[in-house]
Design a protein around this motif. Sequence first.
Motif, PDB file in Angstrom:
ATOM      1  N   MET A   1      54.849 -25.127   2.897  1.00  0.00           N
ATOM      2  CA  MET A   1      54.545 -25.198   4.019  1.00  0.00           C
ATOM      3  C   MET A   1      53.784 -26.423   4.420  1.00  0.00           C
ATOM      4  SD  MET A   1      52.504 -21.979   5.976  1.00  0.00           S
ATOM      5  CE  MET A   1      52.314 -22.064   7.890  1.00  0.00           C
ATOM      6  N   ALA A   2      54.347 -27.000   5.436  1.00  0.00           N
ATOM      7  CA  ALA A   2      53.841 -28.348   6.023  1.00  0.00           C
ATOM      8  C   ALA A   2      52.396 -28.516   6.571  1.00  0.00           C
ATOM      9  CB  ALA A   2      54.848 -28.853   7.066  1.00  0.00           C
ATOM     10  N   GLY A   3      51.955 -27.146   6.713  1.00  0.00           N
ATOM     11  CA  GLY A   3      50.347 -27.114   7.249  1.00  0.00           C
ATOM     12  C   GLY A   3      50.258 -25.850   8.133  1.00  0.00           C
ATOM     13  N   GLU A   4      49.214 -25.794   8.794  1.00  0.00           N
ATOM     14  CA  GLU A   4      49.130 -24.546   9.402  1.00  0.00           C
ATOM     15  C   GLU A   4      49.867 -24.588  11.042  1.00  0.00           C
ATOM     16  OE1 GLU A   4      44.836 -23.284  10.274  1.00  0.00           O
ATOM     17  OE2 GLU A   4      44.748 -23.195   8.010  1.00  0.00           O
ATOM     18  N   PRO A   5      50.207 -23.555  11.502  1.00  0.00           N
ATOM     19  CA  PRO A   5      50.925 -23.830  12.664  1.00  0.00           C
ATOM     20  C   PRO A   5      49.953 -24.300  13.698  1.00  0.00           C
ATOM     21  CG  PRO A   5      50.580 -21.439  12.034  1.00  0.00           C
ATOM     22  CD  PRO A   5      50.383 -22.330  11.000  1.00  0.00           C
ATOM     23  N   ARG A   6      50.332 -24.594  14.918  1.00  0.00           N
ATOM     24  CA  ARG A   6      49.714 -25.174  16.043  1.00  0.00           C
ATOM     25  C   ARG A   6      49.520 -23.991  16.927  1.00  0.00           C
ATOM     26  NH1 ARG A   6      51.538 -31.246  17.407  1.00  0.00           N
ATOM     27  NH2 ARG A   6      51.031 -32.180  15.392  1.00  0.00           N
ATOM     28  N   VAL A   7      48.466 -23.469  16.852  1.00  0.00           N
ATOM     29  CA  VAL A   7      48.025 -22.245  17.883  1.00  0.00           C
ATOM     30  C   VAL A   7      46.738 -22.627  18.465  1.00  0.00           C
ATOM     31  CG1 VAL A   7      49.530 -20.486  16.617  1.00  0.00           C
ATOM     32  CG2 VAL A   7      47.055 -20.954  15.889  1.00  0.00           C
ATOM     33  N   ASP A   8      46.526 -21.661  19.600  1.00  0.00           N
ATOM     34  CA  ASP A   8      45.529 -21.682  20.384  1.00  0.00           C
ATOM     35  C   ASP A   8      44.250 -20.843  20.066  1.00  0.00           C
ATOM     36  OD1 ASP A   8      46.669 -19.702  21.589  1.00  0.00           O
ATOM     37  OD2 ASP A   8      46.659 -20.427  23.604  1.00  0.00           O
ATOM     38  N   PHE A   9      44.427 -20.275  18.821  1.00  0.00           N
ATOM     39  CA  PHE A   9      43.535 -19.518  18.291  1.00  0.00           C
ATOM     40  C   PHE A   9      43.229 -19.537  16.749  1.00  0.00           C
ATOM     41  CE2 PHE A   9      47.600 -17.476  18.444  1.00  0.00           C
ATOM     42  CZ  PHE A   9      47.903 -17.145  17.262  1.00  0.00           C
ATOM     43  N   ALA A  10      42.034 -19.177  16.438  1.00  0.00           N
ATOM     44  CA  ALA A  10      41.698 -19.429  14.974  1.00  0.00           C
ATOM     45  C   ALA A  10      42.478 -18.569  14.212  1.00  0.00           C
ATOM     46  CB  ALA A  10      40.279 -18.985  14.521  1.00  0.00           C
ATOM     47  N   LEU A  11      42.888 -18.940  12.762  1.00  0.00           N
ATOM     48  CA  LEU A  11      43.608 -18.418  11.690  1.00  0.00           C
ATOM     49  C   LEU A  11      42.818 -18.012  10.417  1.00  0.00           C
ATOM     50  CD1 LEU A  11      46.862 -20.523  12.008  1.00  0.00           C
ATOM     51  CD2 LEU A  11      46.654 -18.054  13.001  1.00  0.00           C
ATOM     52  N   ASP A  12      42.996 -17.086  10.050  1.00  0.00           N
ATOM     53  CA  ASP A  12      42.620 -16.613   8.496  1.00  0.00           C
ATOM     54  C   ASP A  12      43.763 -16.858   7.576  1.00  0.00           C
ATOM     55  OD1 ASP A  12      40.064 -15.562   9.247  1.00  0.00           O
ATOM     56  OD2 ASP A  12      40.541 -13.573   9.413  1.00  0.00           O
ATOM     57  N   THR A  13      43.440 -17.450   6.314  1.00  0.00           N
ATOM     58  CA  THR A  13      44.230 -17.792   5.365  1.00  0.00           C
ATOM     59  C   THR A  13      44.029 -16.852   4.107  1.00  0.00           C
ATOM     60  OG1 THR A  13      44.272 -20.002   6.146  1.00  0.00           O
ATOM     61  CG2 THR A  13      45.147 -19.731   3.955  1.00  0.00           C
ATOM     62  N   PHE A  14      45.157 -16.412   3.641  1.00  0.00           N
ATOM     63  CA  PHE A  14      45.166 -15.749   2.534  1.00  0.00           C
ATOM     64  C   PHE A  14      46.151 -15.827   1.483  1.00  0.00           C
ATOM     65  CE2 PHE A  14      43.698 -12.971   6.162  1.00  0.00           C
ATOM     66  CZ  PHE A  14      42.584 -12.364   5.598  1.00  0.00           C
ATOM     67  N   GLU A  15      46.199 -15.366   0.455  1.00  0.00           N
ATOM     68  CA  GLU A  15      47.226 -15.645  -0.729  1.00  0.00           C
ATOM     69  C   GLU A  15      47.965 -14.185  -0.684  1.00  0.00           C
ATOM     70  OE1 GLU A  15      44.342 -18.168  -0.814  1.00  0.00           O
ATOM     71  OE2 GLU A  15      43.938 -16.295  -1.958  1.00  0.00           O
ATOM     72  N   CYS A  16      49.305 -14.275  -0.394  1.00  0.00           N
ATOM     73  CA  CYS A  16      50.342 -13.136  -0.289  1.00  0.00           C
ATOM     74  C   CYS A  16      50.891 -13.048  -1.873  1.00  0.00           C
ATOM     75  CB  CYS A  16      51.112 -13.169   0.832  1.00  0.00           C
ATOM     76  SG  CYS A  16      52.581 -12.141   0.887  1.00  0.00           S
ATOM     77  N   ILE A  17      50.815 -12.081  -2.306  1.00  0.00           N
ATOM     78  CA  ILE A  17      51.474 -11.738  -3.644  1.00  0.00           C
ATOM     79  C   ILE A  17      52.442 -10.626  -3.644  1.00  0.00           C
ATOM     80  CG2 ILE A  17      50.974 -10.704  -5.959  1.00  0.00           C
ATOM     81  CD1 ILE A  17      47.871 -11.186  -5.190  1.00  0.00           C
ATOM     82  N   VAL A  18      53.869 -10.915  -3.954  1.00  0.00           N
ATOM     83  CA  VAL A  18      54.742 -10.187  -3.941  1.00  0.00           C
ATOM     84  C   VAL A  18      55.338 -10.065  -5.420  1.00  0.00           C
ATOM     85  CG1 VAL A  18      57.131  -9.723  -2.777  1.00  0.00           C
ATOM     86  CG2 VAL A  18      55.366 -11.002  -1.512  1.00  0.00           C
ATOM     87  N   LEU A  19      55.568  -8.777  -5.493  1.00  0.00           N
ATOM     88  CA  LEU A  19      55.939  -8.261  -6.998  1.00  0.00           C
ATOM     89  C   LEU A  19      57.416  -7.833  -7.110  1.00  0.00           C
ATOM     90  CD1 LEU A  19      54.332  -8.456  -9.606  1.00  0.00           C
ATOM     91  CD2 LEU A  19      53.920  -5.949  -9.412  1.00  0.00           C
ATOM     92  N   TYR A  20      58.402  -8.414  -7.781  1.00  0.00           N
ATOM     93  CA  TYR A  20      59.642  -8.038  -7.940  1.00  0.00           C
ATOM     94  C   TYR A  20      60.127  -7.527  -9.200  1.00  0.00           C
ATOM     95  CZ  TYR A  20      60.011 -11.197  -3.860  1.00  0.00           C
ATOM     96  OH  TYR A  20      59.871 -11.661  -2.407  1.00  0.00           O
TER      97      TYR A  20
END
Length: 122
Positions: A1-20
């Motif tokens: 990802m090139a960075g956080e998207p530009r939005v006019d509100f604050a973002l929380d960042t998490f690590e998303c785990i996907v199991l296959y």
Amino acid sequence: MAGEPRVDFALDTFECIVLYPGAAGRALPAETIQRLQAEHAEHMAALQRRGIILVAGAVDGNDAREPDPPLGFGLARTGSVDDVRSVMEADPAVQAELYRVDVMTFLCPAGSLEFPLAKTES
């Protein structure tokens, strides 16, 4: 990802785990699969007790279009995709290739998720 998207509100960042499903999963004996699933559940519970995993659970992929749909999903909040990937790759079921794991960054509006069952290190 090139960075956080530009939005006019604050973002929380998490690590998303996907199991296959993993490469060896279909070839393993039923007893081995049961043992590895139990070890996986223990591993995930330990990560949750340590405050690494906030929430995790199974995914019902019966309606998925993919031939090998995801089996599980989780969220962590450590600030490091690499750290979460490392602890997930230490999972006995991942090491035995019953499962394979992917970890990526997940962004959502700040404060939109709560984890009342999550433990914190003391």
